[in-house]
Scaffold this motif. Structure first.
Motif, PDB file in Angstrom:
ATOM      1  N   ILE A  28     -43.139  -7.418   5.381  1.00 51.92           N
ATOM      2  CA  ILE A  28     -42.096  -7.855   4.440  1.00 51.92           C
ATOM      3  C   ILE A  28     -41.718  -6.730   3.496  1.00 51.92           C
ATOM      4  O   ILE A  28     -40.535  -6.485   3.233  1.00 51.92           O
ATOM      5  N   ASN A  29     -42.710  -6.004   2.977  1.00 57.15           N
ATOM      6  CA  ASN A  29     -42.414  -4.893   2.062  1.00 57.15           C
ATOM      7  C   ASN A  29     -41.597  -3.808   2.765  1.00 57.15           C
ATOM      8  O   ASN A  29     -40.673  -3.225   2.169  1.00 57.15           O
ATOM      9  N   ASP A  30     -41.920  -3.529   4.017  1.00 58.07           N
ATOM     10  CA  ASP A  30     -41.147  -2.536   4.760  1.00 58.07           C
ATOM     11  C   ASP A  30     -39.715  -3.016   4.989  1.00 58.07           C
ATOM     12  O   ASP A  30     -38.756  -2.240   4.869  1.00 58.07           O
ATOM     13  N   MET A  31     -39.555  -4.303   5.325  1.00 56.54           N
ATOM     14  CA  MET A  31     -38.209  -4.832   5.555  1.00 56.54           C
ATOM     15  C   MET A  31     -37.415  -4.889   4.259  1.00 56.54           C
ATOM     16  O   MET A  31     -36.190  -4.779   4.274  1.00 56.54           O
ATOM     17  N   PRO A 269     -38.331 -17.016   4.287  1.00 54.66           N
ATOM     18  CA  PRO A 269     -38.423 -17.411   2.867  1.00 54.66           C
ATOM     19  C   PRO A 269     -39.252 -16.439   2.036  1.00 54.66           C
ATOM     20  O   PRO A 269     -38.913 -16.149   0.883  1.00 54.66           O
ATOM     21  N   LEU A 270     -40.328 -15.913   2.626  1.00 52.97           N
ATOM     22  CA  LEU A 270     -41.154 -14.948   1.903  1.00 52.97           C
ATOM     23  C   LEU A 270     -40.379 -13.668   1.630  1.00 52.97           C
ATOM     24  O   LEU A 270     -40.477 -13.080   0.546  1.00 52.97           O
ATOM     25  N   LEU A 271     -39.602 -13.226   2.617  1.00 49.35           N
ATOM     26  CA  LEU A 271     -38.802 -12.018   2.442  1.00 49.35           C
ATOM     27  C   LEU A 271     -37.771 -12.199   1.350  1.00 49.35           C
ATOM     28  O   LEU A 271     -37.612 -11.334   0.482  1.00 49.35           O
ATOM     29  N   ASN A 272     -37.076 -13.329   1.355  1.00 51.69           N
ATOM     30  CA  ASN A 272     -36.040 -13.555   0.345  1.00 51.69           C
ATOM     31  C   ASN A 272     -36.649 -13.751  -1.046  1.00 51.69           C
ATOM     32  O   ASN A 272     -36.048 -13.347  -2.049  1.00 51.69           O
ATOM     33  N   ASN A 273     -37.824 -14.366  -1.122  1.00 55.81           N
ATOM     34  CA  ASN A 273     -38.507 -14.463  -2.415  1.00 55.81           C
ATOM     35  C   ASN A 273     -38.876 -13.075  -2.929  1.00 55.81           C
ATOM     36  O   ASN A 273     -38.758 -12.787  -4.126  1.00 55.81           O
ATOM     37  N   ALA A 274     -39.327 -12.226  -2.029  1.00 53.40           N
ATOM     38  CA  ALA A 274     -39.677 -10.863  -2.433  1.00 53.40           C
ATOM     39  C   ALA A 274     -38.442 -10.073  -2.845  1.00 53.40           C
ATOM     40  O   ALA A 274     -38.497  -9.239  -3.754  1.00 53.40           O
TER      41      ALA A 274
END
Length: 320
Positions: A28-31, A269-274
């Motif tokens: 997720i951090n990389d994306m 959802p985790l990506l968009n929250n991040a």
């Protein structure tokens, strides 16, 4: 013995779960970085487009008079906003196939042969880096209505529902206020005197960039949405010569924008929250130079804006 085996199994499962969560977080951090590098110039360009064309003269409409306008923006994208150098050192889980570095397109850039690869949950995966729109300029139309208020003041509003232009979705709305200061130092009003005014405007600009789907083990992405809020503070001057008017302005823009990825997958959802944690903001100075031509109740305006982008605004106005 059974109790010890159960404890060992619980510890093992907990370790596997923690490892899986850690790998997903790294992905997720990389994306996040991939999305930010791709979309950030688009957000900056949206801020410049949404600040253009609010006012094309330092003069104000007479009290309770209206002006209906149709504007068209053309944003010209410099080379530095079309591509960005990325390195394997920038990423935690991802890396470039057969390369340590790659020049990746931003949303405005062209195509790329770069391929990302990685490994998650014991599974190897790869995907093509996102291709840009290959747009050196972005055209954006919108309507606007202006009304004259007491005390040589006028208010402008603009609204454009979601439309698609050149494979890019746009939506914008905003309100601006302008006050003329010439009235305080000119004893008698003459429309051909030099006019001086100040303005403030707020606008919201939503833009939707679609791209070819990226398929990962826990994530499928096909779109990035940019939501930009912009404040404009501006001083304006203009001089009328019969039916021809010269206009100039200096302004400061303060913008705040956030991103949202579109697609499917349990990690979306985790990506968009991040992504909410990497909202961008910035301030830029801008200069405007414009020319107006009056024919009866009509006005034809042209404005050239210079900032971190270059923008041209053309407008047709009808006074009621």
């Amino acid at each position: 013995m059974l109790k010890k085996n159960l404890q060992l199994l619980i510890i093992l499962l907990a370790g596997i779960t923690a490892t899986a969560q850690n790998e997903q977080e790294r992905l997720i951090n990389d994306m996040l970085l991939v999305a930010e590098n791709f979309a950030n110039p688009g957000a900056e360009g949206a801020a410049i487009q949404s600040s253009a064309g609010w006012f094309t003269s330092a003069t104000t409409l007479e009290k309770w008079k209206f002006e209906v306008s149709v504007h068209g923006n053309a944003l010209f994208v410099p080379d530095g906003k079309q591509r960005k150098l990325s390195s394997n050192r920038d990423f935690s889980l991802l890396s470039f196939r057969d390369a340590n570095n790659a020049v990746l397109p931003t949303v405005y850039g062209g195509n790329t042969d770069a391929v990302f690869e990685g490994r998650i949950f014991g599974q190897d995966f790869s995907f093509d880096a996102i291709d840009g729109l290959n747009k050196e300029n972005i055209i954006h139309p919108y309507p606007q209505v202006t009304m004259g208020l007491p005390y040589s003041t006028e208010v402008s509003v603009r609204f454009l529902p979601s439309i698609i232009v050149n494979d890019v979705g746009f939506q914008t709305y905003g309100i601006g206020l302008k006050h003329n200061f010439t009235q305080y130092y000119e004893r008698r009003y003459n429309p051909e005197d030099f006019q001086f005014a100040a303005a403030i405007a707020y606008s919201n600009f939503k833009v939707d960039y679609a791209f070819e789907q990226i398929s990962l083990p826990v994530l499928q992405l096909n779109r990035v949405d940019v939501n930009a809020d912009l404040w404009l503070f501006q001083v304006l001057g203009s001089k009328l010569y019969d039916t021809f008017e010269v206009f100039g302005a200096l302004g400061l823009t303060a913008s705040n924008f956030d991103y949202k990825m579109g697609g499917t997958g349990e990690a979306l959802p985790l990506l968009n929250n991040a992504l909410q944690g990497v909202e961008g903001s910035g301030t830029n100075f801008k200069g405007d130079l414009g020319f107006n031509y009056y024919v009866g109740n009509f006005k034809i305006s042209s404005m050239f804006t210079a900032s971190n982008f270059f923008n041209v605004n053309l407008g047709i106005h009808y006074r009621i």
